[in-house]
Write an enzyme that holds these catalytic residues in place. Structure first.
Site, PDB file in Angstrom:
ATOM      1  N   LYS A 144     -34.181  56.306  28.295  1.00 47.30           N
ATOM      2  CA  LYS A 144     -33.322  56.155  28.113  1.00 47.30           C
ATOM      3  C   LYS A 144     -31.752  55.403  27.286  1.00 47.30           C
ATOM      4  CE  LYS A 144     -31.536  53.833  31.597  1.00 47.30           C
ATOM      5  NZ  LYS A 144     -29.789  52.969  31.523  1.00 47.30           N
ATOM      6  N   ASN A 145     -32.632  53.561  27.537  1.00 45.09           N
ATOM      7  CA  ASN A 145     -32.238  52.996  26.692  1.00 45.09           C
ATOM      8  C   ASN A 145     -32.301  52.941  25.223  1.00 45.09           C
ATOM      9  OD1 ASN A 145     -31.274  51.983  28.950  1.00 45.09           O
ATOM     10  ND2 ASN A 145     -32.902  50.739  29.833  1.00 45.09           N
ATOM     11  N   ARG A 160     -20.937  51.591  31.775  1.00 37.53           N
ATOM     12  CA  ARG A 160     -20.538  50.357  31.652  1.00 37.53           C
ATOM     13  C   ARG A 160     -21.438  49.637  30.809  1.00 37.53           C
ATOM     14  NH1 ARG A 160     -19.575  46.150  33.314  1.00 37.53           N
ATOM     15  NH2 ARG A 160     -21.034  44.649  32.547  1.00 37.53           N
ATOM     16  N   CYS A 213     -21.749  45.068  38.126  1.00 36.86           N
ATOM     17  CA  CYS A 213     -21.732  46.171  38.442  1.00 36.86           C
ATOM     18  C   CYS A 213     -22.947  45.788  39.229  1.00 36.86           C
ATOM     19  CB  CYS A 213     -22.565  47.051  37.490  1.00 36.86           C
ATOM     20  SG  CYS A 213     -24.226  46.205  36.559  1.00 36.86           S
ATOM     21  N   ARG A 226     -22.534  40.787  34.185  1.00 36.33           N
ATOM     22  CA  ARG A 226     -22.675  41.406  33.526  1.00 36.33           C
ATOM     23  C   ARG A 226     -22.042  41.126  32.548  1.00 36.33           C
ATOM     24  NH1 ARG A 226     -26.275  45.881  34.545  1.00 36.33           N
ATOM     25  NH2 ARG A 226     -26.953  46.305  32.355  1.00 36.33           N
ATOM     26  N   PRO A 227     -21.630  40.169  32.239  1.00 33.47           N
ATOM     27  CA  PRO A 227     -20.977  38.984  31.106  1.00 33.47           C
ATOM     28  C   PRO A 227     -21.256  39.770  29.628  1.00 33.47           C
ATOM     29  CG  PRO A 227     -22.476  37.633  30.816  1.00 33.47           C
ATOM     30  CD  PRO A 227     -22.949  38.936  32.468  1.00 33.47           C
ATOM     31  N   ILE A 228     -20.165  39.365  28.656  1.00 32.32           N
ATOM     32  CA  ILE A 228     -20.691  40.438  27.195  1.00 32.32           C
ATOM     33  C   ILE A 228     -20.075  39.345  25.930  1.00 32.32           C
ATOM     34  CG2 ILE A 228     -20.701  42.682  27.702  1.00 32.32           C
ATOM     35  CD1 ILE A 228     -17.467  42.683  26.299  1.00 32.32           C
ATOM     36  N   ASP A 229     -20.031  37.839  26.688  1.00 29.27           N
ATOM     37  CA  ASP A 229     -19.896  36.756  25.958  1.00 29.27           C
ATOM     38  C   ASP A 229     -20.747  37.037  24.397  1.00 29.27           C
ATOM     39  OD1 ASP A 229     -21.560  36.273  27.959  1.00 29.27           O
ATOM     40  OD2 ASP A 229     -22.051  34.129  26.794  1.00 29.27           O
ATOM     41  N   LEU A 230     -22.095  37.400  24.604  1.00 35.03           N
ATOM     42  CA  LEU A 230     -22.932  37.258  23.507  1.00 35.03           C
ATOM     43  C   LEU A 230     -22.341  38.622  22.696  1.00 35.03           C
ATOM     44  CD1 LEU A 230     -25.996  36.203  25.215  1.00 35.03           C
ATOM     45  CD2 LEU A 230     -24.754  34.777  24.093  1.00 35.03           C
ATOM     46  N   ASP A 237     -36.937  45.402  34.312  1.00 40.05           N
ATOM     47  CA  ASP A 237     -36.612  47.108  35.141  1.00 40.05           C
ATOM     48  C   ASP A 237     -37.976  47.774  35.748  1.00 40.05           C
ATOM     49  OD1 ASP A 237     -34.714  48.030  32.143  1.00 40.05           O
ATOM     50  OD2 ASP A 237     -34.139  47.114  34.346  1.00 40.05           O
ATOM     51  N   ILE A 259     -33.882  37.892  35.035  1.00 41.73           N
ATOM     52  CA  ILE A 259     -32.934  38.116  33.923  1.00 41.73           C
ATOM     53  C   ILE A 259     -31.132  39.133  34.531  1.00 41.73           C
ATOM     54  CG2 ILE A 259     -32.582  40.302  32.559  1.00 41.73           C
ATOM     55  CD1 ILE A 259     -34.739  38.761  31.841  1.00 41.73           C
ATOM     56  N   ARG A 293     -29.592  58.629  37.064  1.00 38.64           N
ATOM     57  CA  ARG A 293     -28.318  57.913  35.754  1.00 38.64           C
ATOM     58  C   ARG A 293     -29.797  57.829  35.044  1.00 38.64           C
ATOM     59  NH1 ARG A 293     -26.471  52.982  36.002  1.00 38.64           N
ATOM     60  NH2 ARG A 293     -26.626  52.909  33.469  1.00 38.64           N
TER      61      ARG A 293
HETATM   62  C1  EPZ Z   1     -30.699  46.665  28.850  1.00 37.05           C
HETATM   63  O1  EPZ Z   1     -29.687  45.982  29.489  1.00 37.05           O
HETATM   64  C2  EPZ Z   1     -30.665  47.757  29.394  1.00 37.05           C
HETATM   65  N1  EPZ Z   1     -29.602  48.890  29.852  1.00 37.05           N
HETATM   66  C3  EPZ Z   1     -30.774  47.044  31.163  1.00 37.05           C
HETATM   67  O2  EPZ Z   1     -31.782  48.451  32.208  1.00 37.05           O
HETATM   68  C4  EPZ Z   1     -32.205  46.105  31.015  1.00 37.05           C
HETATM   69  O3  EPZ Z   1     -32.041  46.020  32.783  1.00 37.05           O
HETATM   70  C5  EPZ Z   1     -31.726  45.218  30.734  1.00 37.05           C
HETATM   71  O4  EPZ Z   1     -31.071  45.655  28.718  1.00 37.05           O
HETATM   72  C6  EPZ Z   1     -32.844  44.095  30.031  1.00 37.05           C
HETATM   73  O5  EPZ Z   1     -34.082  45.108  29.237  1.00 37.05           O
HETATM   74  C7  EPZ Z   1     -29.569  49.175  28.349  1.00 37.05           C
HETATM   75  O6  EPZ Z   1     -30.196  49.536  26.932  1.00 37.05           O
HETATM   76  C8  EPZ Z   1     -28.888  50.429  28.228  1.00 37.05           C
HETATM   77  P1  EPZ Z   1     -29.167  42.171  28.941  1.00 37.05           P
HETATM   78  P2  EPZ Z   1     -27.865  44.890  29.216  1.00 37.05           P
HETATM   79  O7  EPZ Z   1     -27.896  41.660  27.305  1.00 37.05           O
HETATM   80  O8  EPZ Z   1     -27.902  45.390  27.666  1.00 37.05           O
HETATM   81  C9  EPZ Z   1     -26.721  38.188  30.441  1.00 37.05           C
HETATM   82  C10 EPZ Z   1     -31.623  50.021  34.031  1.00 37.05           C
HETATM   83  O9  EPZ Z   1     -32.437  50.068  34.316  1.00 37.05           O
HETATM   84  N2  EPZ Z   1     -25.662  38.465  29.101  1.00 37.05           N
HETATM   85  O10 EPZ Z   1     -30.538  42.102  27.406  1.00 37.05           O
HETATM   86  O11 EPZ Z   1     -26.578  45.010  29.949  1.00 37.05           O
HETATM   87  C11 EPZ Z   1     -26.731  39.008  31.919  1.00 37.05           C
HETATM   88  O12 EPZ Z   1     -25.960  38.670  32.227  1.00 37.05           O
HETATM   89  C12 EPZ Z   1     -30.781  49.459  32.678  1.00 37.05           C
HETATM   90  O13 EPZ Z   1     -32.387  51.314  32.351  1.00 37.05           O
HETATM   91  C13 EPZ Z   1     -25.152  37.447  28.504  1.00 37.05           C
HETATM   92  O14 EPZ Z   1     -24.759  36.449  29.716  1.00 37.05           O
HETATM   93  O15 EPZ Z   1     -29.553  43.621  29.356  1.00 37.05           O
HETATM   94  C14 EPZ Z   1     -28.186  39.776  31.954  1.00 37.05           C
HETATM   95  O16 EPZ Z   1     -27.950  38.280  32.904  1.00 37.05           O
HETATM   96  C15 EPZ Z   1     -30.225  47.773  33.780  1.00 37.05           C
HETATM   97  N3  EPZ Z   1     -24.278  37.920  28.045  1.00 37.05           N
HETATM   98  C16 EPZ Z   1     -29.158  39.199  30.931  1.00 37.05           C
HETATM   99  O17 EPZ Z   1     -28.496  38.677  30.215  1.00 37.05           O
HETATM  100  C17 EPZ Z   1     -23.963  38.876  27.237  1.00 37.05           C
HETATM  101  O18 EPZ Z   1     -23.031  38.635  26.017  1.00 37.05           O
HETATM  102  C18 EPZ Z   1     -29.509  40.521  30.199  1.00 37.05           C
HETATM  103  O19 EPZ Z   1     -28.637  40.815  29.643  1.00 37.05           O
HETATM  104  C19 EPZ Z   1     -25.234  39.684  27.266  1.00 37.05           C
HETATM  105  C20 EPZ Z   1     -26.176  39.776  28.268  1.00 37.05           C
END
Ligand code: EPZ
Length: 419
Positions: free
Chosen positions: A22-23, A92, A116, A121-125, A306, A328, A398
């Site tokens: 999926k990912n 999302r 969520c 789930r911020p997206i600042d990065l 996960d 995480i 999902r």
């Molecule tokens: C991906 O989510 C996966 N989703 C998640 O899988 C997985 O749990 C996660 O990576 C960690 O491995 C998909 O690939 C679709 P992150 P993502 O950005 O990209 C913080 C599932 O079960 N962060 O690595 O959202 C964030 O808040 C799903 O299949 C920032 O602070 O994960 C979190 O605490 C659930 N700023 C941490 O980083 C940002 O700009 C990890 O987030 C981005 C993230």
């Protein structure tokens, strides 16, 4: 609304398949927008999230066809640059369309609901990376717009945290930028390497995918390709933990040892016997699992967040004490109250859950809180005496094509009901 009914107490035997990841398929579908010829993506899982991504592609003007596990995307006629709220709400994690649409069209806009079930789930990065490549990013509440009136230019970017999504968004925006992009502290999850494999098959020039430093030499155009998505390592982990929790002996067809660092040694420490084969992994469970000690989730190649809930299900039934520290996501213990309803002995203190194994569980009525927690409730229900009902299984759909169909292949007594 639908629900799952599980009759516990039956050991599992037989072979269970792993589908496409999926990912990995989700960012690859978003990446198709960057191509100027048709792409064919094989081994696509039949998940609701994949359907949501295909609806976004159609909204943007792509022609999308699905034939079994093969999805063909023709992005020649892409004209759209906006992903509407109604589609963003379905998934999302479609935020990586920001990078691919802006990388192709010069601008992209979408709306992001706030947090969520897992946290803020911020997206600042993500946005920092797009700005470094030359985009102007504006935010108005949840509405985000990224645009540039000229071709993006490569940059040297270092992430403060190896975010999977941010790594993907930056990759997607950088592959057609002018010049070289170096991305440091990139996420190293295998799905990143898979996305880079797809991009390179389409003519991109990406080196280091799957390592912490990715170097992208921008190209002007991307052509089409045929690509096969990697197997889903989280689904493989789910089946292995279901086998460990329920007892018996199963073969997880398509599971790859190199995608499961950490988990396999933990399952062996808990008393499982593993058989690693080229075509998958066999697991033979002991009568009673032993506790696994202290687990701390961390970015790949650490223990994946996960897999936290589904391994916790195994420890609930194990002999002894285990603990899980979630580093995480800030809200990823919502399965704990549901496990307690089945008799689990768990208490949570801050970002740490402490589990004391118990020998007997009873079936209960529980509700999935997110997709991996929902799957973990199914794993524990396989162990519990009597019947368990799992509601809100849209979360589970999902990430799993048909959890009841696949677990029935190894003898689980599980069925889906219309509520
Ligand atoms: C991906 O989510 C996966 N989703 C998640 O899988 C997985 O749990 C996660 O990576 C960690 O491995 C998909 O690939 C679709 P992150 P993502 O950005 O990209 C913080 C599932 O079960 N962060 O690595 O959202 C964030 O808040 C799903 O299949 C920032 O602070 O994960 C979190 O605490 C659930 N700023 C941490 O980083 C940002 O700009 C990890 O987030 C981005 C993230």
């Amino acid at each position: 609304m639908q629900r799952l009914k599980i009759e516990g107490g039956t050991k599992l035997y037989g072979s269970i398949p792993v589908h496409g990841a999926k990912n990995s398929v989700l960012p690859i579908l978003a990446a198709a927008v960057l191509c100027e010829e048709e792409v064919t993506i094989r081994n696509c899982p039949g998940l609701s999230d994949v359907g949501a991504a295909c609806r976004i592609l159609k909204e943007l003007g792509c022609r999308v066809k699905r034939d079994g596990d093969c999805i063909t995307v023709d992005p020649k006629a892409v004209t759209g640059t906006h992903v509407p709220d109604r589609l963003m709400r379905e998934m999302r994690s479609s935020v990586f369309f920001l990078g691919s649409v802006a990388g192709r069209m010069g601008e992209a806009s979408l709306s992001l609901p706030g947090g969520c079930e897992l946290g803020a789930r911020p997206i600042d990065l993500h946005l920092m990376g797009l700005e470094a490549l030359g985009m102007t990013v504006t935010q108005d509440g949840g509405d985000i717009r990224a645009f540039s009136d000229k071709r993006l230019t490569g940059a040297h970017i270092r992430l403060r945290f190896p975010s999977v999504g941010a790594t993907e968004n930056i990759l997607l925006a950088a592959v057609r930028a002018e010049g070289e992009t170096i991305l440091e502290n990139a996420a190293m999850e295998p799905e990143i390497a898979d996305l880079c494999g797809f991009l390179n098959a389409c003519g991109a020039k990406v080196r280091g995918g799957g390592s912490s430093v990715i170097v992208i030499e921008g190209v002007e155009h991307l052509h089409g390709c045929e690509y096969r998505v990697m197997p889903d390592r989280i689904e493989a982990a789910t089946w292995l933990c279901c086998g460990a929790c329920a007892g018996g002996g199963i073969f997880v067809s398509g599971a790859r040892e190199e995608h499961l660092p950490g988990l396999l040694s933990i399952l062996e420490k808990m008393g499982c016997r593993l058989e690693i084969r080229p075509d998958g992994i066999g697991l033979f469970a002991p009568e009673r699992l032993k506790a696994c000690g202290d687990i701390v989730t961390s970015p790949y190649p650490g223990f994946p967040t996960d897999m936290q809930a589904v391994l916790m299900a195994c420890t609930c039934a194990a002999e002894g004490e285990s603990s899980f520290e979630e580093t995480i996501f800030e809200n990823r213990f919502r399965h704990v109250p549901e496990f307690r309803k089945m008799g689990a002995d768990i208490h949570v203190k801050g970002m740490k859950a402490f589990v004391t194994g118990v020998s007997r569980f009873r079936g209960a009525e529980v509700a999935a809180t997110d997709l991996r927690a929902g799957a973990a409730m199914v794993a524990l229900a396989l162990r519990a005496e009597g019947e368990t009902t799992v509601r809100s299984i849209g979360h589970i759909d999902r990430g799993y094509e048909s959890i009841e169909r696949d677990l029935s292949l190894v003898g689980a007594k599980i069925r889906r009901e219309k509520q």
